[in-house]
Design a protein around this motif. Structure first.
Motif, short mmCIF file in Angstrom:
data_model
loop_
_atom_site.label_atom_id
_atom_site.label_comp_id
_atom_site.label_asym_id
_atom_site.label_seq_id
_atom_site.Cartn_x
_atom_site.Cartn_y
_atom_site.Cartn_z
N TYR A 135 0.81 -1.15 0.18
CA TYR A 135 0.08 -0.02 0.08
C TYR A 135 0.64 1.39 0.06
O TYR A 135 0.54 2.31 -0.83
N THR A 136 1.55 1.27 0.93
CA THR A 136 2.77 2.62 0.95
C THR A 136 3.46 2.59 -0.34
O THR A 136 3.54 3.69 -0.84
N ARG A 194 1.52 3.96 -3.07
CA ARG A 194 1.05 5.46 -2.87
C ARG A 194 2.36 6.46 -3.44
O ARG A 194 1.98 7.59 -3.96
N ILE A 195 3.57 5.88 -3.13
CA ILE A 195 4.70 6.67 -3.52
C ILE A 195 4.77 6.79 -5.30
O ILE A 195 4.61 8.10 -5.57
N PRO A 214 -4.66 4.45 -6.28
CA PRO A 214 -3.89 3.00 -6.27
C PRO A 214 -5.19 1.90 -6.18
O PRO A 214 -6.22 2.17 -5.69
N TYR A 250 -5.94 -1.14 -4.44
CA TYR A 250 -5.36 -1.74 -3.27
C TYR A 250 -5.99 -3.07 -3.49
O TYR A 250 -5.40 -4.18 -2.85
N ARG A 299 -8.24 -4.31 -1.63
CA ARG A 299 -8.90 -4.67 -0.21
C ARG A 299 -8.83 -3.55 0.76
O ARG A 299 -8.11 -2.67 0.56
N THR A 332 -9.07 -1.50 4.38
CA THR A 332 -8.42 -1.53 5.30
C THR A 332 -9.23 -2.38 6.50
O THR A 332 -10.46 -2.54 6.49
N ILE A 361 -4.16 10.77 -0.42
CA ILE A 361 -3.79 10.55 -1.99
C ILE A 361 -4.95 11.14 -2.99
O ILE A 361 -4.85 11.50 -4.05
N SER A 366 6.21 12.71 -1.46
CA SER A 366 6.07 12.39 -2.73
C SER A 366 5.72 13.44 -3.73
O SER A 366 6.08 13.84 -4.73
#
Lengths: 248, 347
Positions: free
Chosen positions: A69-70, A73-74, A218, A220, A222, A224, B58, B99
């Protein structure tokens, strides 16, 4: 068309510059967890190598997910900003389609999977026609048992006996998987074919759908844990993300 | 002599549950400020869930960038730098701002400035009034409770810190016991205005010869009192509970602050952080400072600048810009970033 492609979906950070079918420059950093630190310098290094400027890029491409996930996002934040500021095109592709694309010239069923711990996988299965992937087991979050059943069914429907499995968490279980799918002949991808390569993304990106940088998120696959627990406890619908964020 | 050119900075803040952008001129004038808050989302869970926070950040990051520029009536070519909070905070949340700011810096060629979130909170004061140095700041929020000595706009040192819970954290925890949803500070503060300190909770570390704080004992005393009453089916007055809790928090904060003001005799006193919005705290500190022989200038930023916002980051970034302190593209989120501690605290 000049394309900058990025995958930060897995521990393998991958960046590529492609122009039509040609990969102009590509670089990967294997098993780096600090994608945030390395992504932008790597992009600059490749641009320099190619003699391009960021503003020369016509289209930005990103592995949308699934994945860390992280990590996702980047990469996604970075291309959202590039496309938005430079007013260029943005495309996003399934991480699993990019992974499966390592076998784009195969006529076998290609299963792409990322280990999501506790016998769970982010996975999908693909077949290729003229080098273009079709998702025949929909990308999703599967328990191993469900995934195996879905592979079995897809292989039957597509008339495939031979199956290639790529990604993480699979080759360690090769014997168990083969035993669970006795009618199929399984091949486990080796080394680099288990990685998500931005050079492959650069090819898939050429015919991908253009997305709105403001809307792209993103994938994902799924929710959270907190949301799932809340939903179970209250029975309330999840609602739209926009229901929960307000400008003050 | 040619007039000094204005410096315009676009700033990002995403360390917790607010995504914010701002354009700040010369570190003092807010040309635009956009704050997208996720409170409604986290109220489902009774507190901030880091992964949910990151997902919300985001969603809005490109839109609020455009809004900050539009609201300021500016465009990328009019800007001089891009600034971002890189810590402390939730790592996944920080990474969205980091970012985004790095990508913006690459796409525009503008220099990048990494800002400490706590320095930002304190620098909300610079958007309110001129700070004369040395200055002393009491920084109180959901994550921090610190007394910070500021020698100049860049050199800060922590002279007192919480040993356990932050003050704001204690508010949220006792809020849960009182049935007040996160963030509980505002409601507890309002109830406290109507109640009385009848429970006399402990004032931790009040007598100790340092500037440190502790709130976990107070929190436990509060919870024990409430649970005991529950067990014997006694109804306690929520307003008195709130008033008693708040009095204990404020007594310690005020006492230690006054002691530090007497010792260091700063020219300016600054109240910063989300808990700086607490009316009880603002009133009490003003009263105490009025009694001092040596009175510093007092800056308590308006409420909208007390919570997390990007304008404060733009203010702090200006000071770094003037000092030529820029970041490069390897800038990463640092969830446990800390201001330096004073020598007296390093034993």
């Amino acid at each position: 068309m000049k394309i900058l492609s990025i995958s930060t979906a897995t521990s393998n950070l991958s960046v590529a510059l492609t122009e039509n079918e040609r990969t102009v420059a590509a670089a990967e950093e294997t098993d780096r967890r600090n994608h945030s630190e390395h992504l932008d310098p790597l992009i600059n290094q490749l641009l320099k190598q190619a003699g391009w400027q960021l503003a020369d890029i016509d289209r930005f491409a990103v592995a949308l997910g699934p994945g860390s996930y992280t990590g996702l996002r980047i990469g996604v934040t970075t291309v959202k900003m590039f496309a938005s500021i430079l007013n260029k095109e943005l495309v996003g592709l399934s991480t699993l389609a990019i992974l499966a694309d390592n076998f784009a010239h195969s006529d076998q069923l290609v299963v792409a999977a990322l280990d999501a711990r506790n016998d769970n996988f982010f996975a999908g299965a693909y077949i290729f026609k003229n080098g273009q992937p079709t998702n025949v087991v929909p990308d999703g979050h599967y328990h191993l048992d469900k995934l195996l059943a879905a592979i079995k069914q897809a292989a039957q429907e597509q008339g495939k006996k031979n199956v290639i499995l790529a990604g993480s968490g699979l080759s360690e279980r090769s014997e168990a998987l083969q035993a669970a799918l006795p009618d199929l002949s399984l091949t486990f991808a080796q080394d680099q074919d288990n990685q998500v390569h931005a050079s492959h993304l650069g090819q898939l990106a050429r015919s991908a759908k253009i997305l709105d940088p403001d809307q792209v998120l993103p994938r994902y696959l799924r929710r959270t844990q907190a949301e799932m627990d809340w939903h179970r406890k209250t029975g309330k619908p999840f609602g739209q993300d926009s229901d929960y964020v307000e400008e003050v | 002599m040619p007039e000094k050119k204005d410096v315009r900075i676009l700033a990002y803040e995403s360390s917790c549950d607010e995504t914010s952008t701002a354009v700040v001129k010369n570190g003092r004038e807010i040309e635009s400020l956009v704050v997208a808050t996720q409170i409604k989302s986290h109220q489902r869970f009774g507190g901030v869930v880091p992964e949910v926070a990151s997902r919300h950040h985001i969603e809005v990051i490109t839109q609020i960038t455009k809004e900050a520029l539009a609201e300021a009536g500016t465009n990328w070519a009019d800007l001089d730098a891009i600034a971002v909070t890189y810590g402390p905070g939730l790592v996944g949340a920080l990474l969205i701002g980091v970012s985004a700011a790095k990508a913006a810096s690459m796409a525009t060629g503008l220099p990048l400035i990494g800002v400490d979130h706590i320095m930002g909170h304190i620098m909300a004061a610079q958007l309110t009034d001129e700070i004369t140095y040395p200055a002393l700041a009491l920084q109180v929020s959901g994550g921090h409770t610190e007394l910070v000595l500021m020698h100049d706009p860049l050199n800060f040192e922590i002279i007192g810190d919480t040993r356990d819970d932050a003050a704001g954290e204690a508010y949220d925890k006792i809020g849960r016991v009182l049935g007040v949803n996160y963030p509980a500070g505002k409601t507890i503060d309002a109830w406290a205005q109507e109640g009385h300190d009848t429970f006399h909770f402990p004032r931790a570390m009040l007598q100790e010869d340092n500037y440190d704080f502790s709130f976990s004992g107070l929190k436990s005393a509060f919870i024990n009192t409430a649970h005991h009453a529950d067990q014997i089916h006694e109804q306690l007055n929520k307003k008195d509970l709130a008033a008693s809790f708040q009095a204990a928090v404020i007594d310690v904060l005020a006492e230690k602050t006054v002691r530090a003001l007497k010792q260091y005799e700063p020219k300016t006193f600054i109240l910063g952080g989300g808990v700086a919005a607490n009316l009880g705290l603002r009133t009490r500190l003003s009263q105490e400072i009025n009694k001092l022989a040596q009175q510093p200038k007092v800056i308590m930023p308006p409420l909208k600048l007390c919570g997390d916002n990007a304008a404060m980051i733009g203010a702090a970034a200006y000071n770094l810009f003037e000092a030529g302190q820029f970041a490069d593209l390897t800038l990463n989120a640092n969830p446990s970033l800390e201001l330096p501690y004073a020598a007296s605290m390093l034993n």
